[in-house]
Design a protein around this motif. Structure first.
Motif: not given
Length: 284
Positions: A147-168
């Protein structure tokens, strides 16, 4: 060597869990959504993955507003579902694969991310509902979970690019894994929905279709909007598309769409399912 066989992208609405618990899969309100999993079941029966790497968001079960990590990765030998107050409980345990989890953590840190490393971790409906959808009749889940949890709840949230780079980075770790497991990557949540405030009930069909149309062929198109722009477009919970963006990046460049399903509304949510297969799976 391991194989990344494909990806499953799906909503994780708690109401789906209630529908499963009550046996409402053929109810006219729910049937159009559940029917979208028939191609997924056929694909899983054919591919038979051994591991599921799941990008999702925690809803206050492990992390609350007073301690909310941007990224957290589970490295436990087993995970359990715990009800957060929706009245649903899924008792089957989720076996882990700590060795692979640590390989992912090491690659992610090497890539200059700083995840929280969780050797004990509960999972909420964001993992439990997709697993019940994917393997509805299993006495025990046939895959091991990372399981890999990403914060989508409490601002500031990660950017789409940051999440893309995590996935890479996760994808690099999976391809370097020396085991012979077949791996399915899952991105859960969304699509557009907002559950509170003046925009409660907000849906954006155009944005949802934009995401689904580009997820496979042009995933970088989903990076054109900032996180706050996604909140404006898709609603405060629609920002869960960040989980999809990360999961898609982990699959790599060479993949194709197998099926998709889109249905509104499901509990005030635009519910969607997409199945993506990699070239690795075809040639394996």
């Amino acid at each position: 060597m391991s194989t990344i066989s494909g990806g499953i992208f799906t909503s994780h609405v708690p109401g789906i869990g209630n529908a499963i618990a009550k046996g409402l899969q053929q109810d006219p309100y729910w049937k159009p959504f559940f029917d979208g999993f028939q191609p997924v079941h056929r694909w899983l029966d054919r591919v038979k993955p051994d591991v599921a790497v799941v990008f999702y968001n925690d809803h206050g079960l492990n992390f609350f507003l007073d301690a909310m990590p941007t990224f957290a990765i589970g490295a436990a030998p087993e995970y359990r579902h715990e009800d957060e107050g929706w009245g649903i409980a899924f008792p089957k345990p989720y076996p882990g694969i700590p060795e692979l989890s640590w390989q992912i953590i090491e690659e992610v840190v090497e890539s200059e991310f700083d995840p929280v490393m969780c050797q004990k971790m509960l999972v909420d409906h964001a993992v439990a509902v997709p697993f019940e959808l994917a393997w509805p009749d299993a006495e025990a889940f046939p895959v091991k979970l990372v399981p890999i949890a990403i914060n989508t709840v409490q601002h500031p949230l990660p950017s789409p690019k940051r999440c893309r780079d995590l996935g890479l980075a996760v994808g690099r770790a999976l391809r370097a894994w020396e085991g012979d497991e077949k791996i399915v990557v899952m991105g859960t949540g969304g699509l557009s929905h907002q559950l509170e405030g003046k925009r409660a009930g907000h849906l954006n069909v155009d944005y949802d279709k934009f995401c689904m149309d580009n997820l496979v062929s042009d995933p970088d198109a989903l990076l054109k909007h900032s996180t706050l722009e996604i909140v404006e477009l898709a609603g405060s919970q629609g920002v869960e598309i960040l989980n999809w963006i990360a999961a898609r990046a982990a699959l790599g460049d060479d993949c194709r769409e197998i099926s998709r399903n889109y249905h509104i509304p499901i509990s005030n949510t635009a519910a969607a399912t997409m199945l993506v297969e990699t070239r690795e799976a075809v040639s394996a």
